[in-house]
Design a protein around this motif. Sequence first.
Motif, PDB file in Angstrom:
ATOM      1  N   GLU A  14       0.838  -1.209   0.000  1.00  0.00           N
ATOM      2  CA  GLU A  14       0.000   0.000   0.000  1.00  0.00           C
ATOM      3  C   GLU A  14       0.868   1.253   0.000  1.00  0.00           C
ATOM      4  O   GLU A  14       0.567   2.229  -0.691  1.00  0.00           O
ATOM      5  N   TYR A  15       1.905   1.218   0.789  1.00  0.00           N
ATOM      6  CA  TYR A  15       2.829   2.348   0.900  1.00  0.00           C
ATOM      7  C   TYR A  15       3.496   2.620  -0.449  1.00  0.00           C
ATOM      8  O   TYR A  15       3.530   3.761  -0.926  1.00  0.00           O
ATOM      9  N   ILE A  16       3.989   1.582  -1.088  1.00  0.00           N
ATOM     10  CA  ILE A  16       4.645   1.727  -2.389  1.00  0.00           C
ATOM     11  C   ILE A  16       3.650   2.215  -3.442  1.00  0.00           C
ATOM     12  O   ILE A  16       3.963   3.089  -4.255  1.00  0.00           O
ATOM     13  N   SER A  17       2.456   1.676  -3.401  1.00  0.00           N
ATOM     14  CA  SER A  17       1.422   2.078  -4.357  1.00  0.00           C
ATOM     15  C   SER A  17       1.078   3.562  -4.206  1.00  0.00           C
ATOM     16  O   SER A  17       0.959   4.290  -5.196  1.00  0.00           O
ATOM     17  N   ALA A  18       0.925   4.015  -2.976  1.00  0.00           N
ATOM     18  CA  ALA A  18       0.630   5.431  -2.724  1.00  0.00           C
ATOM     19  C   ALA A  18       1.798   6.307  -3.165  1.00  0.00           C
ATOM     20  O   ALA A  18       1.596   7.363  -3.772  1.00  0.00           O
ATOM     21  N   TYR A  19       3.005   5.856  -2.858  1.00  0.00           N
ATOM     22  CA  TYR A  19       4.208   6.588  -3.266  1.00  0.00           C
ATOM     23  C   TYR A  19       4.229   6.775  -4.790  1.00  0.00           C
ATOM     24  O   TYR A  19       4.447   7.881  -5.287  1.00  0.00           O
ATOM     25  N   GLU A  20       3.972   5.704  -5.511  1.00  0.00           N
ATOM     26  CA  GLU A  20       3.983   5.765  -6.979  1.00  0.00           C
ATOM     27  C   GLU A  20       2.863   6.653  -7.511  1.00  0.00           C
ATOM     28  O   GLU A  20       3.044   7.367  -8.495  1.00  0.00           O
ATOM     29  N   TRP A  21       1.703   6.612  -6.849  1.00  0.00           N
ATOM     30  CA  TRP A  21       0.581   7.451  -7.280  1.00  0.00           C
ATOM     31  C   TRP A  21       0.942   8.929  -7.121  1.00  0.00           C
ATOM     32  O   TRP A  21       0.712   9.730  -8.031  1.00  0.00           O
TER      33      TRP A  21
END
Length: 101
Positions: A14-21
């Motif tokens: 989730e953290y990586i996904s938010a970072y990429e977004w």
Amino acid sequence: MAYRYRIHELAHEEYISAYEWYQLKQSGLETRFMNCVEKRLQQISEHPEYFSKRQRNYRIAKVENFPYYIVYEFFKRKLLIHIAAIYHGRRHPKRKFRKIK
């Protein structure tokens, strides 16, 4: 004394996904997000009992300047913090409580 913490694999995703977004939204925004999350994780590590228990043994800390929350459990005897979720505030709330593996 700073306690060690472990991040659940889905919380990390989730953290990586938010970072990429945030990286796609605006240049530099992903770095601000990462810094705010890391700052809150550091605060949790240093003072895990600061945030009150919400559901069972879970505690919730808001990430400054972003609509994200860090859900964690503190195991005092094990000297361990389990980060169960790093989730967006508008997501389904029941998915944020994950057991330690």
